[in-house]
Design an enzyme around this catalytic site. Structure first.
Site, PDB file in Angstrom:
ATOM      1  N   ASP A   1       0.851  -1.186   0.000  1.00  0.00           N
ATOM      2  CA  ASP A   1       0.000   0.000   0.000  1.00  0.00           C
ATOM      3  C   ASP A   1       0.888   1.237   0.000  1.00  0.00           C
ATOM      4  O   ASP A   1       2.000   1.217   0.547  1.00  0.00           O
ATOM      5  CB  ASP A   1      -0.923   0.022   1.220  1.00  0.00           C
TER       6      ASP A   1
ATOM      7  N   ASP B   1      -7.125  -4.819  -5.184  1.00  0.00           N
ATOM      8  CA  ASP B   1      -8.269  -4.162  -4.540  1.00  0.00           C
ATOM      9  C   ASP B   1      -8.018  -2.657  -4.492  1.00  0.00           C
ATOM     10  O   ASP B   1      -7.828  -2.077  -3.424  1.00  0.00           O
ATOM     11  CB  ASP B   1      -8.461  -4.731  -3.128  1.00  0.00           C
TER      12      ASP B   1
ATOM     13  N   CYS C   1     -14.383  -0.718  -7.178  1.00  0.00           N
ATOM     14  CA  CYS C   1     -15.396  -0.219  -6.239  1.00  0.00           C
ATOM     15  C   CYS C   1     -16.015   1.090  -6.733  1.00  0.00           C
ATOM     16  O   CYS C   1     -16.657   1.802  -5.959  1.00  0.00           O
ATOM     17  CB  CYS C   1     -14.802  -0.035  -4.843  1.00  0.00           C
TER      18      CYS C   1
END
Length: 400
Positions: A252, A301, A341
């Site tokens: 990340d 993701d 998303c």
């Protein structure tokens, strides 16, 4: 009953009439009566036909958000209590309620508000002026409904700090509702323990919508080498680890997220097998490929690359790039889990983008599963905004 009348233009209101909750400014012919923004009004068609009651805000392009379609409805505490009870009963029937989204805006017929439950703490996000006025009653009813099931809420924190509030003419707000409390809350999901920071974590502190998707990858990871990209606080990586993965790397760009992910790894005694790296995924994936690294499972993701229709083209480039790079890192016969998303990245466009990435990578994809958001984020048909998460699991095969 509500003597301010919003009348639609002839031929407008198609979404509303098909079950949606929004009336846009360009659909309105007239507003008759005296009102303040946030008031409840009566919506009717061009010919006077009753369509429903909702709250108005002329500062917003979504000028009216509908609360009820029944003409004898009174929007009072009893009405709110019924909505809240129905939302909670639905969750009890469909999902583990130890941590879940208990109210999901339009999909629970309470437009503009979401409430997440993390153990005995509630986190609320209010995005519309009218629902902001009803927020105290909604939260009071929710505490009462939960208490009836023996769940005592020790604190409520508000995360109404999204930029979209500015479009409603509202200030962004973040803070306690009621007495202060420790905002680091431990939860357990799918057998994995997490420390959730409801004050400073992204959104409401934790992405509950991927709960079932995280569980779905567990069966793929036992004994495997796993790469989890855009790991945030480590959720997919930790699900892989708890399932028995031999080696997991979570990546990340946020140092804060990586620190919390590492703490979550230690909380589950997985620190020897589940490790985290602070890096830009777009830069790291080509580096791993150049080094000849491969993985049994790659998980993508990413955050929403687009939050408007105007930036969809750039988003497609981003999704194509990470999927191309991710696919190239999967061993022959291994698995790719990939998702979007963004509501504006519609299912057909997302599928096309993945297909293009696979073609460029010269790999073939065999779809194992297609999933959406967890059922505590129900998709209300005709309210397109409630459907946003698309999640695929593919087996990646070399050309045969």
């Amino acid at each position: 009953m509500y003597d301010v009348f919003v009348t639609l233009k002839k031929g407008e209101g198609r979404t509303l009439k098909n079950g949606g909750a929004w009336v846009y400014d360009n659909e309105i012919d007239s507003v008759a009566g005296s009102f303040e923004n946030g008031d409840i009004v009566t919506v009717r068609d061009f010919d006077g036909y009753f369509l429903g009651y909702g709250f108005i805000n002329t500062r917003s392009k979504i000028t009216v958000r509908l609360l009820s379609r029944k003409q004898d409805t009174v929007i009072d505490r009893g009405f709110i209590m019924t909505r809240v009870k129905n939302a909670w009963e639905y969750r009890k029937q469909t999902i583990d309620t130890s941590c879940c989204r208990v109210i999901f805006g339009e999909a629970d017929y309470l437009p503009g508000i979401v409430v997440d439950k993390f153990s005995d703490v509630l986190v609320v996000e209010s995005l519309a002026l009218g629902i902001d006025r009803l927020k105290p009653v909604i939260l009071d009813c929710l505490k009462e409904v939960l208490a009836a099931d023996g769940i005592l809420i020790r604190g409520i924190y508000e995360r109404s700090d999204a930029k979209v509030r500015l479009l409603e003419g509202m200030e962004r707000f973040k803070g306690f509702i009621g007495d202060p409390f420790d905002t680091n809350v431990e939860i357990t999901e799918n057998g994995v323990r997490y420390m959730v920071d409801v004050m400073d974590g992204q959104k409401t502190g934790f992405f509950l919508d991927q709960k079932n998707n995280r569980a779905a990858i567990q069966k793929l990871c036992r004994g495997k080498r796993v790469l989890d990209c855009f790991t945030h606080t480590g959720s997919f990586a930790l699900n892989a680890g708890i399932a028995g993965a031999a080696e997991v790397l979570g990546v990340d760009a946020s140092e804060t997220a990586v620190r919390q992910a590492s703490k979550n790894s230690a909380l589950n005694n997985l620190q020897d097998r589940v490790k985290f790296l602070c890096a830009d995924v777009f830069e790291l994936l080509p580096e791993l490929e150049a080094k000849g690294e491969t993985f049994d499972v790659v998980i993508l993701d990413p955050p929403a690359f687009t939050k408007s229709r105007n930036s969809v083209k750039n988003a497609v480039k981003g999704y194509r790039e990470i999927n191309l790079r991710g696919i190239r890192l999967v061993k022959d016969g291994g698995f790719l889990a990939t998702c979007s998303c963004s509501h504006f990245m519609d299912p057909a466009l997302f599928a096309k983008t993945i297909q293009e990435a696979a073609r460029s990578a010269r790999r073939r994809l065999r779809q194992a599963e297609f999933r959406t958001q967890a059922c505590d984020h129900p998709i209300l048909w005709a309210a397109d905004e409630s459907y946003y998460l698309k999640f695929y699991i593919f087996q990646v095969c070399e050309e045969k």
